[in-house]
Design an enzyme around this catalytic site. Sequence first.
Site, short mmCIF file in Angstrom:
data_model
loop_
_atom_site.label_atom_id
_atom_site.label_comp_id
_atom_site.label_asym_id
_atom_site.label_seq_id
_atom_site.Cartn_x
_atom_site.Cartn_y
_atom_site.Cartn_z
N TYR A 66 0.86 -1.18 0.00
CA TYR A 66 0.00 0.00 0.00
C TYR A 66 0.90 1.23 0.00
CZ TYR A 66 -3.87 -3.02 1.69
OH TYR A 66 -4.84 -3.98 1.84
N LYS B 267 -12.10 -4.91 3.90
CA LYS B 267 -13.14 -5.31 4.84
C LYS B 267 -14.47 -5.68 4.19
CE LYS B 267 -10.62 -5.14 8.28
NZ LYS B 267 -9.99 -6.44 8.35
#
Length: 389
Positions: free
Chosen positions: A200, A296
């Site tokens: 990331y 998520k």
Amino acid sequence: MRTQVVIIGAGPSGLLLSQLLHLAGVESVVLERKSPDYVLSRIRAGVLEQGMVQMLEKAGVAERMHKEGLPHDGFTLSVGDTRLRMDLKGLTGTPVMVYGQTEVTRDLMEAHTARGAQVIYDAEDVTPLDFDTDHPRVAWKKDGVTHEIACDFICGCDGYHGVARASVPEKAITTYEKIYPFGWLGILSHVPPCDHELIYSNHPRGFALASMRSHTLSRYYVQVPLDTPLEEWPDERIWDELKLRLGEEAAANMKTGPSIEKSIAPLRSFVAEPLRFGRLFLAGDAGHIVPPTGAKGLNLAASDIHYLSSGLIEYYGEKSSAGINAYSAKALARIWKAERFSWWMTTLLHQFPELGRFNARIQQADMDYLASSKAAQTSLAENYVGLPY
């Protein structure tokens, strides 16, 4: 027709719910407005929390995941001049599993086919009826013929744009939403990943993510304005931008190739409250959306299904309504924690044009704190691998 539970939506959450109910002896029928091929064509998340891995094991559909999935013990964060590997397993004792949502759905579909489950695809005009009474029904059309099925409960697993939430009276539901001023331009390519774990990165030009679906299939993303025309991003430009944003080490290891899928996904946070309306329940994207930054979305759907399936199985097995009565509150408590984490990861890793230099300083301070504090790293790792159900 009659069954105990009607499930609207044959994505991973609807099929997982159906499979878990079947193993407990609870009857269900699944209605899906699209074809099986369309459902499998949707390219989505690929990082599974341990809780979801265990649910797939419980559902009896984990064999291929364990053969082909990629356990990851950590990932790399890069902001400004700070590059930090998050040792997920070392900090929490728990890894994550990289295994695409398409593959999860395929495994669940095959399990349903093997047991002759009632999954009705291409069901048009699906309509939940009388869910505020003790005798709910669902109507739909198939090949021009109208059908109806009576049931005890209706479970809406049909996504953000589905009919389940739209059927609830407006005054009965409260929604919370945040729209982010950018999207993710994603590509899928048959090339090996540039690193054995996810990267990331927050670069002055914007966010980037190096991800994967297998040792030979890579998924990459770059932050772009929401109104960006896709045709402005040919493959060569995307690869060049990824090399800039992910840094020299990733660029040196990056193999490029033609994209086999390319799209721009908007980022939003959304929660509907409550998640139960009489005998209608919402689960997964029908009730909430998170930005993909914290991985998520699919995992939150799985925790919804954990609470919902447990409640329904308890209802039929023990003649107790305690589990279904507690479903909404339990699911929402975990949903809001995941919303917070996904929002925080998004603010840490993206360029927000309206915040400018101040935000850049805050992001760097966050990264400096993470680099110097094991407690901060543990908090991030606990949220990333998944809070307990």
